[in-house]
Write an enzyme that holds these catalytic residues in place. Structure first.
Site, PDB file in Angstrom:
ATOM      1  N   THR A   1       0.147   3.790 -17.814  1.00 48.52           N
ATOM      2  CA  THR A   1      -0.682   2.622 -18.143  1.00 48.52           C
ATOM      3  C   THR A   1      -0.541   1.475 -17.142  1.00 48.52           C
ATOM      4  OG1 THR A   1       1.118   1.836 -19.565  1.00 48.52           O
ATOM      5  CG2 THR A   1      -0.620   3.150 -20.607  1.00 48.52           C
ATOM      6  N   GLU A   2       0.098   1.739 -16.008  1.00 44.11           N
ATOM      7  CA  GLU A   2       0.399   0.664 -15.059  1.00 44.11           C
ATOM      8  C   GLU A   2      -0.831  -0.118 -14.604  1.00 44.11           C
ATOM      9  OE1 GLU A   2       3.848   3.586 -14.562  1.00 44.11           O
ATOM     10  OE2 GLU A   2       1.719   3.637 -15.067  1.00 44.11           O
ATOM     11  N   VAL A   3      -1.967   0.566 -14.362  1.00 46.91           N
ATOM     12  CA  VAL A   3      -3.136  -0.135 -13.831  1.00 46.91           C
ATOM     13  C   VAL A   3      -3.709  -1.142 -14.836  1.00 46.91           C
ATOM     14  CG1 VAL A   3      -3.794   1.689 -12.230  1.00 46.91           C
ATOM     15  CG2 VAL A   3      -4.667   1.751 -14.581  1.00 46.91           C
TER      16      VAL A   3
ATOM     17  N   PHE B   1      -0.267  -3.243 -12.297  1.00 50.39           N
ATOM     18  CA  PHE B   1       0.865  -2.606 -11.623  1.00 50.39           C
ATOM     19  C   PHE B   1       0.370  -1.317 -10.964  1.00 50.39           C
ATOM     20  CE2 PHE B   1       5.532  -1.192 -12.059  1.00 50.39           C
ATOM     21  CZ  PHE B   1       5.929  -2.040 -11.036  1.00 50.39           C
TER      22      PHE B   1
END
Length: 258
Positions: free
Chosen positions: A133-135, A139
Protein backbone atom coordinates in the site's frame (compact mmCIF):
# COMPACT_ATOMS: atom_id res chain seq x y z
CA UNK A 1 9.10 -7.73 26.19
CA UNK A 2 10.99 -9.51 23.41
CA UNK A 3 10.03 -8.24 19.98
CA UNK A 4 10.86 -11.63 18.47
CA UNK A 5 10.28 -14.91 20.28
CA UNK A 6 12.70 -17.72 19.43
CA UNK A 7 12.05 -21.42 20.00
CA UNK A 8 13.41 -24.65 18.53
CA UNK A 9 11.42 -27.90 18.47
CA UNK A 10 12.32 -31.06 16.54
CA UNK A 11 14.79 -29.30 14.24
CA UNK A 12 12.34 -26.47 13.46
CA UNK A 13 13.05 -22.92 14.63
CA UNK A 14 9.96 -20.81 15.32
CA UNK A 15 10.45 -17.04 15.01
CA UNK A 16 7.40 -15.18 16.28
CA UNK A 17 6.70 -11.49 15.70
CA UNK A 18 5.70 -10.33 19.16
CA UNK A 19 4.40 -6.79 18.92
CA UNK A 20 0.66 -7.50 18.77
CA UNK A 21 -0.39 -4.15 20.26
CA UNK A 22 1.16 -2.47 17.19
CA UNK A 23 -0.08 -5.15 14.76
CA UNK A 24 3.52 -6.38 14.58
CA UNK A 25 4.47 -3.24 12.67
CA UNK A 26 8.10 -2.89 11.65
CA UNK A 27 10.53 -0.35 13.04
CA UNK A 28 14.30 -0.32 13.30
CA UNK A 29 14.32 -2.35 16.51
CA UNK A 30 11.94 -4.94 15.07
CA UNK A 31 14.02 -5.33 11.91
CA UNK A 32 17.22 -5.70 13.92
CA UNK A 33 15.63 -8.27 16.22
CA UNK A 34 14.41 -10.29 13.23
CA UNK A 35 17.85 -10.14 11.64
CA UNK A 36 19.48 -11.38 14.83
CA UNK A 37 16.96 -14.22 15.16
CA UNK A 38 17.41 -15.39 11.57
CA UNK A 39 21.19 -15.34 11.92
CA UNK A 40 20.90 -17.35 15.12
CA UNK A 41 18.76 -19.97 13.36
CA UNK A 42 21.10 -20.06 10.39
CA UNK A 43 24.06 -20.83 12.65
CA UNK A 44 22.23 -23.46 14.72
CA UNK A 45 23.22 -26.92 13.48
CA UNK A 46 20.13 -28.43 15.10
CA UNK A 47 17.82 -26.29 12.94
CA UNK A 48 16.86 -27.50 9.46
CA UNK A 49 13.74 -25.40 8.78
CA UNK A 50 12.50 -22.02 10.06
CA UNK A 51 8.88 -20.97 10.56
CA UNK A 52 8.09 -17.25 10.69
CA UNK A 53 4.80 -16.49 12.45
CA UNK A 54 3.21 -13.82 14.63
CA UNK A 55 1.19 -13.17 17.75
CA UNK A 56 -2.01 -11.13 17.73
CA UNK A 57 -4.65 -10.74 15.04
CA UNK A 58 -2.38 -9.41 12.28
CA UNK A 59 0.69 -11.07 10.77
CA UNK A 60 2.39 -7.74 10.07
CA UNK A 61 0.92 -4.35 9.16
CA UNK A 62 4.08 -2.94 7.59
CA UNK A 63 5.97 0.09 8.89
CA UNK A 64 5.05 1.59 12.23
CA UNK A 65 3.31 4.97 11.77
CA UNK A 66 5.29 6.68 14.53
CA UNK A 67 8.42 5.26 12.94
CA UNK A 68 7.43 6.71 9.54
CA UNK A 69 6.88 10.12 11.10
CA UNK A 70 10.29 9.97 12.72
CA UNK A 71 11.96 9.15 9.40
CA UNK A 72 10.76 12.46 7.94
CA UNK A 73 13.24 14.24 10.19
CA UNK A 74 16.16 12.08 9.12
CA UNK A 75 18.87 13.11 6.70
CA UNK A 76 19.25 11.23 3.40
CA UNK A 77 22.23 9.35 4.85
CA UNK A 78 20.22 8.32 7.91
CA UNK A 79 17.30 7.15 5.79
CA UNK A 80 19.64 5.25 3.47
CA UNK A 81 21.17 3.44 6.43
CA UNK A 82 17.70 2.58 7.71
CA UNK A 83 16.50 1.35 4.31
CA UNK A 84 19.64 -0.73 3.93
CA UNK A 85 18.82 -2.43 7.24
CA UNK A 86 15.51 -3.69 5.81
CA UNK A 87 17.16 -4.62 2.52
CA UNK A 88 19.74 -6.66 4.42
CA UNK A 89 16.97 -8.50 6.30
CA UNK A 90 15.10 -9.38 3.10
CA UNK A 91 18.32 -10.52 1.44
CA UNK A 92 19.20 -12.60 4.48
CA UNK A 93 15.86 -14.44 4.44
CA UNK A 94 15.92 -14.92 0.66
CA UNK A 95 19.45 -16.38 0.63
CA UNK A 96 19.48 -18.06 4.05
CA UNK A 97 20.99 -21.54 4.28
CA UNK A 98 17.74 -22.85 5.77
CA UNK A 99 14.24 -23.10 4.27
CA UNK A 100 11.92 -20.40 5.66
CA UNK A 101 8.14 -20.89 5.87
CA UNK A 102 5.75 -18.00 6.55
CA UNK A 103 2.73 -18.91 8.68
CA UNK A 104 0.33 -16.06 7.89
CA UNK A 105 -2.65 -16.10 10.23
CA UNK A 106 -3.77 -12.51 9.55
CA UNK A 107 -3.26 -9.54 7.23
CA UNK A 108 0.19 -9.08 5.66
CA UNK A 109 0.49 -5.53 4.38
CA UNK A 110 3.34 -3.46 2.88
CA UNK A 111 6.52 -4.55 4.69
CA UNK A 112 4.56 -7.41 6.22
CA UNK A 113 3.66 -8.63 2.75
CA UNK A 114 7.32 -8.21 1.89
CA UNK A 115 8.26 -10.64 4.65
CA UNK A 116 5.91 -13.26 3.20
CA UNK A 117 7.27 -12.57 -0.29
CA UNK A 118 10.89 -13.35 0.57
CA UNK A 119 10.10 -16.60 2.40
CA UNK A 120 10.51 -19.86 0.50
CA UNK A 121 6.97 -21.03 1.29
CA UNK A 122 3.92 -19.18 2.60
CA UNK A 123 0.82 -20.68 4.18
CA UNK A 124 -2.13 -18.37 4.73
CA UNK A 125 -5.64 -18.44 6.14
CA UNK A 126 -8.43 -17.48 3.69
CA UNK A 127 -9.31 -14.34 5.68
CA UNK A 128 -5.85 -12.74 5.35
CA UNK A 129 -5.27 -9.99 2.80
CA UNK A 130 -2.02 -9.13 1.06
CA UNK A 131 -0.77 -6.00 -0.62
CA UNK A 132 1.77 -3.22 -0.95
CA UNK A 133 0.00 0.00 0.00
CA UNK A 134 3.04 2.30 -0.11
CA UNK A 135 1.87 4.35 -3.13
CA UNK A 136 -1.27 5.33 -1.24
CA UNK A 137 0.80 7.32 1.29
CA UNK A 138 3.34 8.74 -1.13
CA UNK A 139 5.93 6.08 -0.38
CA UNK A 140 7.68 3.62 -2.71
CA UNK A 141 7.68 -0.20 -2.33
CA UNK A 142 11.30 -0.20 -3.42
CA UNK A 143 13.04 -2.99 -1.55
CA UNK A 144 10.41 -5.66 -2.02
CA UNK A 145 10.11 -4.94 -5.76
CA UNK A 146 13.25 -6.92 -6.61
CA UNK A 147 11.91 -10.06 -4.94
CA UNK A 148 8.29 -9.61 -6.03
CA UNK A 149 9.18 -9.34 -9.73
CA UNK A 150 11.17 -12.56 -9.44
CA UNK A 151 8.30 -14.30 -7.69
CA UNK A 152 5.25 -13.16 -9.63
CA UNK A 153 6.61 -11.70 -12.89
CA UNK A 154 6.51 -8.09 -14.00
CA UNK A 155 2.83 -7.95 -14.95
CA UNK A 156 1.57 -9.00 -11.53
CA UNK A 157 4.24 -6.97 -9.76
CA UNK A 158 3.17 -3.82 -11.61
CA UNK A 159 -0.46 -4.50 -10.72
CA UNK A 160 0.29 -4.97 -7.03
CA UNK A 161 2.87 -2.22 -6.59
CA UNK A 162 1.22 0.50 -8.69
CA UNK A 163 -2.38 -0.05 -7.59
CA UNK A 164 -1.59 -0.42 -3.90
CA UNK A 165 -4.76 -2.51 -3.57
CA UNK A 166 -5.14 -5.36 -1.12
CA UNK A 167 -5.92 -8.80 -2.50
CA UNK A 168 -7.38 -11.95 -0.94
CA UNK A 169 -5.31 -14.95 0.03
CA UNK A 170 -6.80 -16.94 -2.84
CA UNK A 171 -5.82 -14.27 -5.35
CA UNK A 172 -2.36 -14.03 -3.78
CA UNK A 173 -2.00 -17.76 -4.35
CA UNK A 174 -3.12 -17.44 -7.98
CA UNK A 175 -0.48 -14.70 -8.42
CA UNK A 176 2.23 -17.03 -7.04
CA UNK A 177 2.73 -14.66 -4.12
CA UNK A 178 1.96 -17.42 -1.59
CA UNK A 179 1.80 -21.21 -1.85
CA UNK A 180 -1.07 -22.54 0.23
CA UNK A 181 -4.41 -21.32 1.61
CA UNK A 182 -5.64 -23.39 4.55
CA UNK A 183 -8.29 -22.98 7.22
CA UNK A 184 -7.27 -21.23 10.41
CA UNK A 185 -8.16 -24.29 12.48
CA UNK A 186 -5.51 -26.36 10.70
CA UNK A 187 -2.92 -23.68 9.80
CA UNK A 188 -0.36 -24.46 12.48
CA UNK A 189 -0.81 -28.22 12.11
CA UNK A 190 -0.24 -28.09 8.34
CA UNK A 191 2.77 -25.80 8.62
CA UNK A 192 4.41 -28.06 11.21
CA UNK A 193 3.63 -31.16 9.15
CA UNK A 194 5.13 -29.59 6.03
CA UNK A 195 8.22 -28.43 7.93
CA UNK A 196 8.74 -31.87 9.43
CA UNK A 197 8.45 -33.44 5.99
CA UNK A 198 11.23 -31.17 4.72
CA UNK A 199 13.36 -32.07 7.73
CA UNK A 200 12.87 -35.81 7.38
CA UNK A 201 12.82 -36.33 3.61
CA UNK A 202 15.21 -33.69 2.27
CA UNK A 203 18.94 -33.12 2.62
CA UNK A 204 19.76 -29.89 4.49
CA UNK A 205 22.89 -29.41 2.38
CA UNK A 206 20.92 -29.86 -0.85
CA UNK A 207 18.22 -27.39 0.19
CA UNK A 208 20.86 -24.79 1.12
CA UNK A 209 22.66 -25.18 -2.21
CA UNK A 210 19.38 -25.08 -4.13
CA UNK A 211 18.35 -21.83 -2.43
CA UNK A 212 21.64 -20.21 -3.42
CA UNK A 213 21.28 -21.56 -6.96
CA UNK A 214 17.81 -20.03 -7.33
CA UNK A 215 18.94 -16.69 -5.90
CA UNK A 216 22.05 -16.37 -8.06
CA UNK A 217 21.31 -17.98 -11.42
CA UNK A 218 18.44 -15.66 -12.47
CA UNK A 219 20.69 -12.64 -12.86
CA UNK A 220 23.19 -14.40 -15.13
CA UNK A 221 23.26 -14.64 -18.94
CA UNK A 222 22.42 -18.11 -20.27
CA UNK A 223 26.00 -19.26 -20.81
CA UNK A 224 27.18 -17.91 -17.45
CA UNK A 225 24.12 -19.37 -15.77
CA UNK A 226 24.77 -22.82 -17.19
CA UNK A 227 28.43 -22.65 -16.14
CA UNK A 228 27.40 -21.64 -12.64
CA UNK A 229 24.80 -24.43 -12.51
CA UNK A 230 27.42 -26.96 -13.58
CA UNK A 231 29.72 -25.78 -10.81
CA UNK A 232 26.92 -26.11 -8.26
CA UNK A 233 26.18 -29.61 -9.58
CA UNK A 234 29.81 -30.61 -9.17
CA UNK A 235 29.96 -29.05 -5.71
CA UNK A 236 26.87 -30.96 -4.61
CA UNK A 237 28.42 -34.26 -5.69
CA UNK A 238 31.26 -33.73 -3.21
CA UNK A 239 28.91 -33.20 -0.26
CA UNK A 240 28.48 -35.77 2.49
CA UNK A 241 24.72 -35.73 1.97
CA UNK A 242 25.02 -36.57 -1.72
CA UNK A 243 27.35 -39.49 -1.00
CA UNK A 244 24.98 -40.74 1.70
CA UNK A 245 21.90 -40.32 -0.50
CA UNK A 246 23.37 -42.07 -3.55
CA UNK A 247 24.66 -44.94 -1.43
CA UNK A 248 21.24 -45.44 0.12
CA UNK A 249 19.53 -45.22 -3.27
CA UNK A 250 21.90 -47.74 -4.89
CA UNK A 251 21.53 -50.15 -1.99
CA UNK A 252 17.76 -49.66 -1.94
CA UNK A 253 17.85 -48.40 1.62
CA UNK A 254 15.60 -45.80 3.19
CA UNK A 255 17.33 -42.43 3.40
CA UNK A 256 17.14 -40.93 6.88
CA UNK A 257 18.15 -37.28 7.10
CA UNK A 258 17.59 -36.88 10.84
Amino acid sequence: MSLILYEVKEHIAYLTLNRPDKRNALNSEMVQALTTAFRKAAADELVKVIVLKANGKVFCAGADLAYLQQLQNNSFEENLADSTQLADLFRLIYTLNKVVIAQVHGHAIAGGCGLATVCDFSFSVPEATFGYTEVKIGFVPAIVSLFLIRKTGETRARELLLSGELISAEKAKSYNLINYVVEASTLEEQVVSFARQLCEKNSAQSMALTKHLIADVQSLPVEDGLAYAAQMNAKARESDDCKKGIAAFVNKQEIKWL
